[in-house]
Design a protein around this motif. Structure first.
Motif, PDB file in Angstrom:
ATOM      1  N   ALA A  60      47.420  29.584  29.400  1.00 29.10           N
ATOM      2  CA  ALA A  60      47.899  30.971  29.356  1.00 29.10           C
ATOM      3  C   ALA A  60      47.938  31.458  27.917  1.00 29.10           C
ATOM      4  O   ALA A  60      47.578  32.601  27.615  1.00 29.10           O
ATOM      5  CB  ALA A  60      49.281  31.066  29.994  1.00 29.10           C
ATOM      6  N   PHE A  61      48.388  30.561  27.022  1.00 28.23           N
ATOM      7  CA  PHE A  61      48.415  30.887  25.590  1.00 28.23           C
ATOM      8  C   PHE A  61      48.011  29.676  24.773  1.00 28.23           C
ATOM      9  O   PHE A  61      48.437  28.548  25.050  1.00 28.23           O
ATOM     10  CB  PHE A  61      49.814  31.335  25.142  1.00 28.23           C
ATOM     11  N   THR A  78      45.734  34.230  32.766  1.00 23.03           N
ATOM     12  CA  THR A  78      46.579  33.946  33.926  1.00 23.03           C
ATOM     13  C   THR A  78      45.858  32.890  34.750  1.00 23.03           C
ATOM     14  O   THR A  78      45.155  33.200  35.729  1.00 23.03           O
ATOM     15  CB  THR A  78      46.800  35.229  34.765  1.00 23.03           C
ATOM     16  N   PRO A  79      45.969  31.624  34.366  1.00 25.08           N
ATOM     17  CA  PRO A  79      45.203  30.551  35.027  1.00 25.08           C
ATOM     18  C   PRO A  79      45.434  30.526  36.537  1.00 25.08           C
ATOM     19  O   PRO A  79      46.551  30.691  37.026  1.00 25.08           O
ATOM     20  CB  PRO A  79      45.742  29.278  34.364  1.00 25.08           C
ATOM     21  N   PRO A 113      39.745  33.158  35.123  1.00 23.68           N
ATOM     22  CA  PRO A 113      41.081  33.716  35.319  1.00 23.68           C
ATOM     23  C   PRO A 113      41.228  35.099  34.681  1.00 23.68           C
ATOM     24  O   PRO A 113      40.496  35.439  33.744  1.00 23.68           O
ATOM     25  CB  PRO A 113      41.982  32.690  34.629  1.00 23.68           C
ATOM     26  N   ALA A 114      42.166  35.860  35.200  1.00 21.68           N
ATOM     27  CA  ALA A 114      42.433  37.190  34.667  1.00 21.68           C
ATOM     28  C   ALA A 114      43.028  37.091  33.267  1.00 21.68           C
ATOM     29  O   ALA A 114      43.741  36.133  32.934  1.00 21.68           O
ATOM     30  CB  ALA A 114      43.389  37.936  35.586  1.00 21.68           C
ATOM     31  N   PHE A 132      51.102  40.863  31.365  1.00 26.10           N
ATOM     32  CA  PHE A 132      50.546  39.525  31.524  1.00 26.10           C
ATOM     33  C   PHE A 132      50.488  39.196  33.019  1.00 26.10           C
ATOM     34  O   PHE A 132      51.206  38.350  33.533  1.00 26.10           O
ATOM     35  CB  PHE A 132      51.400  38.509  30.763  1.00 26.10           C
ATOM     36  N   SER A 133      49.616  39.920  33.716  1.00 23.86           N
ATOM     37  CA  SER A 133      49.515  39.821  35.166  1.00 23.86           C
ATOM     38  C   SER A 133      48.076  40.052  35.575  1.00 23.86           C
ATOM     39  O   SER A 133      47.340  40.810  34.934  1.00 23.86           O
ATOM     40  CB  SER A 133      50.431  40.864  35.832  1.00 23.86           C
ATOM     41  N   ALA A 134      47.673  39.426  36.668  1.00 17.61           N
ATOM     42  CA  ALA A 134      46.323  39.627  37.214  1.00 17.61           C
ATOM     43  C   ALA A 134      46.235  40.895  38.041  1.00 17.61           C
ATOM     44  O   ALA A 134      45.143  41.303  38.439  1.00 17.61           O
ATOM     45  CB  ALA A 134      45.927  38.424  38.060  1.00 17.61           C
TER      46      ALA A 134
END
Length: 572
Positions: free
Chosen positions: A165-166, A175-176, A206-207, A215-217
């Motif tokens: 993610a980071f 966003t795995p 991933p998104a 921080f969302s798909a």
């Protein structure tokens, strides 16, 4: 002392996509063929000479860098963008597709688009003006793909570990395990637009996180879902933990990008949304670029007065937007709102930017704000006269005008992705009807303007030349006169007064935001009278007109009638 500098930047924000467009169709959600588009080559010597004569020192060419669009340029080797992640037929100039390229819309010969930009830079310089362009550091288009990057440059995300993610070594946030979902209900390009790519889907797994820190798909339709947030080493999901040593890859990539444009002759950058990029990055970047180009200027789009000082002194910005302070206060006064007060101006003077007024960029319009002549703002461009006088002369910092403001462009009606919001669209192909009257088929002679519009343009020209060519405004001191005149005749919360002065020039600034003429008697404090060695009869000459006002005894003050929504700059 307001500033130690001896110059004042006067900036004309120009959106080339709109500026040179003489097509008057303005079809809702129109294509480039239907509504037309301005070109870099439209900005000819005559246009630049007229802007120079108006008092401008810098042109901010907005939307120059290639951004995502619904217009297909695949015949020129440019990969088409998926319209499901593009806003407007033309696309947002703040969804950058290639930091190293020019928007093909703006080129007469698409294959020679960079050469046409280089010619514009040279033409601008030849006509005595400097060049500013946008730098968009926080986010890129979802379809970012640089086909013009120099040899050896790696694209953003090319080396990322997308399972994390980071990571401080990644260019993006992820966003795995989740694929990106286009916001439900988005209809790109409107009902009449068709494309094989318009299917409500965009393949991204991933998104990645989006530009407004989501921080969302599954972003919402009002989010900046068409953009991807860049990673400057801040772990937002872990208490904003910072990882700045070693330098994150994005930092160096951004330095390389700006170095590229400075080598093209660009004189400065208007930097987008600087407060959502760490101040430490700016503090590293700006001095590094100025080592080779010390005259570069950096303007930051900023909105939080509490941290202005951080971005000036730590981030090394030359100038920041004064939107939340002076703009908002003057907007309320111009609109004659019930809670409007000139003490909003004094709040800026004495608190918000007291220690750095020379670093604040003042304006009454830009591409994000409602047009003055729009019903949602003032409804008439003339109501802005007192506000513009203050905007241009309150400090030694720069003043900016948005293209079309000087002729009363009202931005009436919806354009496509942009609704009927009083703003000239940055997302759609469009023409500005009132500015087109000045452009006059690229003669740039104002041949189509009404007498009233010509008068308005003369007001702006006079004001900007006075502000830029008189030392009281370019590097003079400021003295506020409201405290001394709270109980003077004619003063209330719609009248504002101050002095700008040096050892050799003194100007009394008086403005009336009221809709009615005001009779006032302005008193100069004893310390001012003594400091300036003022005695007896004094003559005051209006620098914006030809009137001269007299007082028999300066200690009795100056009696003057201020016109409704007007003002004077009195040289004495």
């Amino acid at each position: 002392m307001d500033s130690s500098t001896n110059h004042k930047h006067i900036i004309y924000q120009m959106f080339p996509r709109l500026f040179g467009n003489t097509n008057t169709t303005n079809k809702f959600y129109g294509s480039i063929d239907e509504n037309g588009v301005g070109k870099l080559n439209d900005i000819n010597d005559k246009a630049l000479q007229e802007l120079k004569a108006m008092g401008f020192t810098h042109i901010w060419y907005t939307g120059i860098v290639e951004h995502a669009t619904m217009t297909d340029y695949s015949q020129f080797g440019i990969k088409p963008d998926d319209p499901d992640v593009v806003k407007g037929r033309a696309g947002s100039p703040y969804a950058i597709k290639d930091y190293y390229d020019i928007d093909p819309d703006l080129a007469v010969d698409v294959k020679k688009r960079m050469k046409e930009f280089e010619a514009l830079v040279k033409r601008t310089h030849t006509n005595g003006l400097k060049v500013l362009i946008d730098f968009v550091p926080n986010h890129v288009a979802r379809t970012y793909n640089s086909d013009a990057k120099p040899k050896g440059v790696r694209d953003f995300g090319a080396d990322d570990d997308t399972t994390q993610a980071f990571s401080p070594r990644n260019d993006f946030y992820y966003t795995p395990g989740q694929a990106f979902v286009v916001p439900q209900g988005y209809n790109p390009g409107g009902e009449g637009f068709t494309s094989p790519l318009k299917d409500g889907k965009f393949d991204e797994n991933p998104a990645k996180a989006i530009g407004n820190d989501v921080f969302s798909a599954t972003p919402a339709i009002n989010d900046w879902f068409e953009t991807l947030k860049l990673n400057y080493g801040v772990d937002y999901l872990n208490n904003r933990e910072c990882h700045f040593d070693p330098i994150p890859p994005v930092w160096q990539k951004m330095y390389d990008i700006l170095h590229f444009w400075t080598e093209k002759g660009v004189d400065g950058f208007r930097c987008d949304m600087v407060e959502i990029v760490p101040a430490e990055f700016w503090g590293w970047l700006i001095p590094k670029l100025k080592e080779a180009h010390p005259q570069l200027i950096f303007i930051g789009e900023a909105y939080d007065p509490r941290i202005y000082g951080k971005y000036i002194f730590t981030g090394h910005f030359d100038y920041l937007y004064d939107k939340e302070g002076l703009y908002d206060g003057i907007r309320r006064l111009t609109r004659n709102e019930w809670n409007a007060t000139i003490w909003d101006i004094n709040k800026v003077v004495f608190y918000e930017s007291k220690d750095f007024p020379e670093h604040m960029l003042r304006f009454m319009e830009n591409h994000d704000e409602v047009r003055i002549a729009a019903p949602d703002f003032a409804g008439s461009p003339w109501l802005a006269v007192p506000g513009m006088i203050v905007t241009a002369t309150l400090s030694t910092g720069p003043v900016m005008i948005y293209s079309g403001q000087e002729v009363g462009e009202p931005a009436v009606g919806p354009e496509g992705f942009s609704g009927n919001d009083g703003r000239t669209t940055i997302f759609d192909y469009w023409g500005m009807p009132e500015l087109q009257k000045w452009v006059n088929g690229h003669k740039f002679d104002g041949g189509g303007l009404s007498d009233e519009q010509k008068q308005l343009r003369r007001f702006y020209s006079t004001l900007l030349n006075v502000a830029g060519q008189n030392e009281a405004f370019t590097h003079g001191n400021f003295y506020e006169l409201m405290l001394a005149n709270q109980h003077s005749r004619g003063f209330d919360e719609r009248v504002y007064a101050y002095l700008r002065y040096t050892d050799v020039q003194r100007v009394l600034v008086l403005v009336n935001f009221s809709r009615y003429e005001r009779e006032i008697n302005i008193m100069l404090p004893r310390d001012v009278i003594d400091m300036m060695l003022l005695r007896g009869a004094i003559a005051f000459s209006d620098m914006l007109g030809d009137k001269v006002y007299h007082t028999i005894n300066i200690e009795d003050g100056l009696y003057i009638k201020l016109p409704a929504s007007g003002g004077v700059l009195l040289n004495f």
